[in-house]
Design an enzyme around this catalytic site. Structure first.
Site: not given
Ligand code: ADP
Ligand code: MG
Length: 150
Positions: A11, A51, A114, A117, A128
């Site tokens: 990212k 997303y 984070n 992805h 995807e």
């Molecule tokens: P993952 O990437 O672990 O599969 P999700 O699909 O739930 O997690 O979320 C997609 C992305 O959205 C996350 O990787 C993160 O960058 C962002 N995200 C998720 N939850 C939050 C949150 N509570 N606050 C801010 N950003 C979030």
């Molecule tokens: Mg996810």
């Protein structure tokens, strides 16, 4: 366990911090083979589509803003059990809760930043990969292509 493909995206926070090389090293050391790679910048429209399952959540606007903020590196990774194994290597969504040694613990900062992805299921991996790589995603295997083309 079958050979699988998963999609990872390094990212904008990882790109800006110069962490791409270190993250790729961790991925390769963990046994994943990079099958396709593309460095690009998401448009607002493409980020929204990628997303779309999060549309309506309170963090959606912030996630979109972050996603388009800089370049990303999308890669198709191949390995036995790639989807679950990459989720494990990546760590929990929130870097503060990710296990030590995971990519998100090492290179993530605070949500949504984070660092990576990873696809969460076979169906989403396929979707995807096709979304980012289109017709190139159907190329069968690196070994075969190398043998043929070089
Ligand atoms: P993952 O990437 O672990 O599969 P999700 O699909 O739930 O997690 O979320 C997609 C992305 O959205 C996350 O990787 C993160 O960058 C962002 N995200 C998720 N939850 C939050 C949150 N509570 N606050 C801010 N950003 C979030
Ligand atoms: Mg996810």
């Amino acid at each position: 366990m079958a050979i699988q493909r998963t999609l990872t995206i390094l990212k904008p926070d990882a790109y800006r911090a110069g962490n791409m090389g270190n993250i790729i090293a961790l991925i390769e050391e963990s046994g994943f083979k990079i099958v396709h790679a593309l460095l690009f910048k998401f448009t607002e429209k493409s980020a929204r589509q990628f997303y779309q399952v999060h549309d309506g959540k309170d963090f959606f606007a912030g996630l979109l803003e972050f996603t388009v903020s800089d370049k990303v590196l999308a890669m198709v990774l191949e390995k036995e059990n790639a989807i679950a194994d990459f989720r494990k290597l990546m760590g929990a969504t929130d870097p503060a809760k990710a296990d030590p040694g995971t990519i998100r613990a090492k290179f993530g900062t605070a949500l949504p930043k984070n660092a990576v992805h990873g696809s969460d299921s076979e169906a989403n991996a396929r979707k995807e990969i096709t979304y980012i790589f289109g017709e190139f995603a159907s190329i069968p295997s690196t070994e075969k292509n190398h043998a043929k083309e070089y």
